[in-house]
Design a protein around this motif. Structure first.
Motif, PDB file in Angstrom:
ATOM      1  N   VAL A  85       6.091  -2.210   7.250  1.00 22.11           N
ATOM      2  CA  VAL A  85       4.650  -2.282   7.110  1.00 22.11           C
ATOM      3  C   VAL A  85       4.413  -2.958   6.106  1.00 22.11           C
ATOM      4  CG1 VAL A  85       2.505  -0.764   6.738  1.00 22.11           C
ATOM      5  CG2 VAL A  85       4.079  -0.245   8.462  1.00 22.11           C
ATOM      6  N   LEU A  86       4.889  -2.676   4.770  1.00 20.55           N
ATOM      7  CA  LEU A  86       4.765  -3.544   3.506  1.00 20.55           C
ATOM      8  C   LEU A  86       4.954  -4.888   3.537  1.00 20.55           C
ATOM      9  CD1 LEU A  86       6.205  -1.143   0.825  1.00 20.55           C
ATOM     10  CD2 LEU A  86       3.863  -1.903   1.111  1.00 20.55           C
ATOM     11  N   TYR A  87       5.977  -5.421   4.338  1.00 21.03           N
ATOM     12  CA  TYR A  87       6.267  -6.751   4.440  1.00 21.03           C
ATOM     13  C   TYR A  87       5.463  -7.633   5.662  1.00 21.03           C
ATOM     14  CZ  TYR A  87       8.978 -10.985   5.277  1.00 21.03           C
ATOM     15  OH  TYR A  87       9.563 -12.436   5.485  1.00 21.03           O
ATOM     16  N   THR A  88       5.254  -6.763   6.701  1.00 19.41           N
ATOM     17  CA  THR A  88       4.580  -7.581   7.691  1.00 19.41           C
ATOM     18  C   THR A  88       3.105  -7.309   7.790  1.00 19.41           C
ATOM     19  OG1 THR A  88       4.620  -5.707   9.391  1.00 19.41           O
ATOM     20  CG2 THR A  88       6.468  -7.215   9.393  1.00 19.41           C
ATOM     21  N   ALA A  89       2.582  -6.254   7.351  1.00 16.40           N
ATOM     22  CA  ALA A  89       1.041  -6.064   7.097  1.00 16.40           C
ATOM     23  C   ALA A  89       0.337  -6.643   5.812  1.00 16.40           C
ATOM     24  CB  ALA A  89       0.607  -4.626   7.573  1.00 16.40           C
ATOM     25  N   ALA A  90       1.397  -6.350   4.822  1.00 19.16           N
ATOM     26  CA  ALA A  90       0.905  -6.806   3.353  1.00 19.16           C
ATOM     27  C   ALA A  90      -0.096  -5.953   2.602  1.00 19.16           C
ATOM     28  CB  ALA A  90       0.630  -8.117   3.342  1.00 19.16           C
ATOM     29  N   PRO A  91       0.114  -4.707   2.968  1.00 21.77           N
ATOM     30  CA  PRO A  91      -1.047  -3.836   2.299  1.00 21.77           C
ATOM     31  C   PRO A  91      -0.748  -3.656   0.947  1.00 21.77           C
ATOM     32  CG  PRO A  91       0.454  -2.210   3.670  1.00 21.77           C
ATOM     33  CD  PRO A  91       0.952  -3.720   3.823  1.00 21.77           C
ATOM     34  N   ARG A  92      -1.768  -3.217  -0.023  1.00 24.11           N
ATOM     35  CA  ARG A  92      -1.455  -2.764  -1.317  1.00 24.11           C
ATOM     36  C   ARG A  92      -0.599  -1.370  -1.387  1.00 24.11           C
ATOM     37  NH1 ARG A  92      -6.441  -5.388  -1.337  1.00 24.11           N
ATOM     38  NH2 ARG A  92      -6.368  -7.207  -2.564  1.00 24.11           N
ATOM     39  N   VAL A  93      -0.045  -1.022  -2.209  1.00 21.39           N
ATOM     40  CA  VAL A  93       0.832   0.181  -2.121  1.00 21.39           C
ATOM     41  C   VAL A  93      -0.128   1.480  -1.732  1.00 21.39           C
ATOM     42  CG1 VAL A  93       0.939   0.790  -4.519  1.00 21.39           C
ATOM     43  CG2 VAL A  93       2.542   1.718  -3.089  1.00 21.39           C
ATOM     44  N   SER A  94      -1.358   1.489  -2.443  1.00 28.56           N
ATOM     45  CA  SER A  94      -2.183   2.445  -2.536  1.00 28.56           C
ATOM     46  C   SER A  94      -2.893   2.365  -1.036  1.00 28.56           C
ATOM     47  CB  SER A  94      -3.454   2.416  -3.526  1.00 28.56           C
ATOM     48  OG  SER A  94      -4.221   0.908  -3.182  1.00 28.56           O
ATOM     49  N   GLU A  95      -3.171   1.262  -0.432  1.00 32.72           N
ATOM     50  CA  GLU A  95      -3.571   0.905   0.801  1.00 32.72           C
ATOM     51  C   GLU A  95      -2.555   1.658   1.908  1.00 32.72           C
ATOM     52  OE1 GLU A  95      -6.025  -2.862   0.081  1.00 32.72           O
ATOM     53  OE2 GLU A  95      -4.279  -2.973   0.903  1.00 32.72           O
ATOM     54  N   LEU A  96      -1.316   1.318   1.598  1.00 28.55           N
ATOM     55  CA  LEU A  96      -0.422   2.053   2.650  1.00 28.55           C
ATOM     56  C   LEU A  96      -0.387   3.517   2.679  1.00 28.55           C
ATOM     57  CD1 LEU A  96       2.922   0.950   3.569  1.00 28.55           C
ATOM     58  CD2 LEU A  96       3.069   2.877   2.031  1.00 28.55           C
ATOM     59  N   CYS A  97      -0.457   3.983   1.246  1.00 26.49           N
ATOM     60  CA  CYS A  97      -0.431   5.411   1.232  1.00 26.49           C
ATOM     61  C   CYS A  97      -1.423   6.142   1.886  1.00 26.49           C
ATOM     62  CB  CYS A  97      -0.359   5.930  -0.432  1.00 26.49           C
ATOM     63  SG  CYS A  97       1.307   5.340  -1.132  1.00 26.49           S
ATOM     64  N   ARG A  98      -2.699   5.506   2.093  1.00 21.86           N
ATOM     65  CA  ARG A  98      -4.047   6.159   2.422  1.00 21.86           C
ATOM     66  C   ARG A  98      -4.002   6.112   3.948  1.00 21.86           C
ATOM     67  NH1 ARG A  98      -6.881   3.511  -1.879  1.00 21.86           N
ATOM     68  NH2 ARG A  98      -7.289   1.765  -0.496  1.00 21.86           N
ATOM     69  N   LEU A  99      -3.119   5.620   4.638  1.00 21.19           N
ATOM     70  CA  LEU A  99      -3.273   5.368   6.133  1.00 21.19           C
ATOM     71  C   LEU A  99      -2.995   6.667   6.737  1.00 21.19           C
ATOM     72  CD1 LEU A  99      -0.787   2.006   6.966  1.00 21.19           C
ATOM     73  CD2 LEU A  99      -3.241   2.302   6.920  1.00 21.19           C
ATOM     74  N   LYS A 100      -3.950   6.514   7.672  1.00 19.66           N
ATOM     75  CA  LYS A 100      -3.942   7.744   8.799  1.00 19.66           C
ATOM     76  C   LYS A 100      -3.740   7.069  10.127  1.00 19.66           C
ATOM     77  CE  LYS A 100      -7.818   9.852   6.067  1.00 19.66           C
ATOM     78  NZ  LYS A 100      -6.936  11.045   5.458  1.00 19.66           N
ATOM     79  N   TRP A 101      -3.245   8.340  11.179  1.00 14.68           N
ATOM     80  CA  TRP A 101      -3.049   7.678  12.576  1.00 14.68           C
ATOM     81  C   TRP A 101      -4.046   7.164  13.161  1.00 14.68           C
ATOM     82  CZ3 TRP A 101       1.419   6.358  13.458  1.00 14.68           C
ATOM     83  CH2 TRP A 101       2.644   6.958  13.044  1.00 14.68           C
ATOM     84  N   ARG A 102      -5.474   7.557  12.843  1.00 12.70           N
ATOM     85  CA  ARG A 102      -6.564   6.765  13.384  1.00 12.70           C
ATOM     86  C   ARG A 102      -6.373   5.317  13.125  1.00 12.70           C
ATOM     87  NH1 ARG A 102     -10.863   8.921  13.744  1.00 12.70           N
ATOM     88  NH2 ARG A 102     -10.750  10.911  13.040  1.00 12.70           N
ATOM     89  N   ASP A 103      -6.001   4.758  12.057  1.00 11.57           N
ATOM     90  CA  ASP A 103      -5.980   3.495  11.487  1.00 11.57           C
ATOM     91  C   ASP A 103      -5.087   2.680  12.245  1.00 11.57           C
ATOM     92  OD1 ASP A 103      -7.689   4.115   9.573  1.00 11.57           O
ATOM     93  OD2 ASP A 103      -6.056   4.952   8.324  1.00 11.57           O
TER      94      ASP A 103
END
Length: 295
Positions: A147-165
């Protein structure tokens, strides 16, 4: 003043109350930090505390000389550190002026030092990234790297992800990211990342459950993700200490190298300006005038 045809009079004291919404430095700082991300709040609060301790007086009494003295006091520190400190003070003073606590932005004339663009030093090769992914334990850690490599979120954005996203999109999937500045972007992900996310999802997972669970069952912390990425870099034999943001840099650089349009990379990373994204073009040039000199 007139509202819907009604004349409303205001005393000068009432006008002052409407303009000046803070009466102490502490109130000002609390209001200034209110809508910022948690990590920014922590860093900015520390910068404000250090500055106020240095000047030893209210922000309403500071002068440009105080700010310059504070900058001079940090001589010898890295330009990025000085710039971060000064930018926090400039932001605070600008906010103080906007809400009427300060008569004007005293920090506006002071310019932060120019910082060398070190992006090129934090871009791994495709082979290095692939080695990090291949060597990762299957499951959560592998999915985080993908996910970090292919979607390029910031680390805080990755940590906030929910399944609805996380939702299907054709044969693959998409991730909706709530990012910096309160902006939302939706990013398509390749099938490999989509399949890894599907395997990670438990049958009883609810829409508001975290995608990446901590040991206690809540959202993972950014420090946990940093550890996972650092260990992946070590397994791949990378001597530098790799961070989650490095994979974001790699997404931008590698996709541009592969012919992705600049505006698409800008949208994926959530940059407000194409100029920010274009730094990756300069970080990994494909050509230069020196290549034509015949030396």
């Amino acid at each position: 003043m007139h509202y819907f045809g009604l004349e409303i009079t205001t005393t000068s004291k009432a006008k002052n109350r409407l303009v000046q919404q803070a009466s102490t430095d502490e109130q000002l700082i609390k209001m200034w930090l209110h809508s910022k991300a948690a990590s920014t709040q922590k860093a900015y609060a520390r910068e404000a505390e250090l500055f106020i301790q240095f000047v030893g007086k209210s922000l309403q009494l500071i002068t440009i000389a105080d700010i310059q003295d504070y900058v001079d006091e940090q001589e010898g520190k890295a330009p990025a550190t000085v710039a971060r400190s000064l930018n926090a003070i400039k932001s605070l003073c600008s906010f103080g002026q906007r809400i009427g606590y300060l008569p004007f932005n005293i920090a506006a004339p002071e310019r932060a030092p120019r910082i060398k663009n070190t992006t090129a030093e934090r871009i791994l090769t495709r082979e290095e990234v692939e080695s990090m992914i291949v060597s990762a334990p299957s499951g959560r850690d592998l999915t985080i790297l993908l996910v970090l490599y292919t979607a390029a979120p910031r680390v805080s954005e990755l940590c906030r992800l929910k399944w609805r996203d996380v939702r299907p999109a054709g044969v693959s999937g998409q991730i909706t990211i709530f990012g910096k500045g309160g902006k939302t972007r939706t990013v398509l992900i390749p099938q490999s990342t989509w399949e890894a996310l599907k395997l990670l999802k438990k049958p009883n997972a609810l829409p508001d459950d975290p995608v990446f669970l901590s040991q206690k069952g809540g959202h993972m912390s950014t420090s946990q993700v940093w550890r996972i990425v650092k260990e992946a870099g070590e397994r791949a034999g990378i001597t530098e200490e790799v961070s989650p943001h490095w994979l974001r840099h790699c997404n931008a650089s590698h996709s541009l190298d592969a012919g992705a349009p600049l505006h698409l990379v800008q949208q994926t990373l959530g940059h407000s300006s194409a100029a920010t994204t274009s730094k990756y073009l300069h970080a990994r040039p494909n050509d230069s005038s020196g290549m034509y000199l015949g030396i």
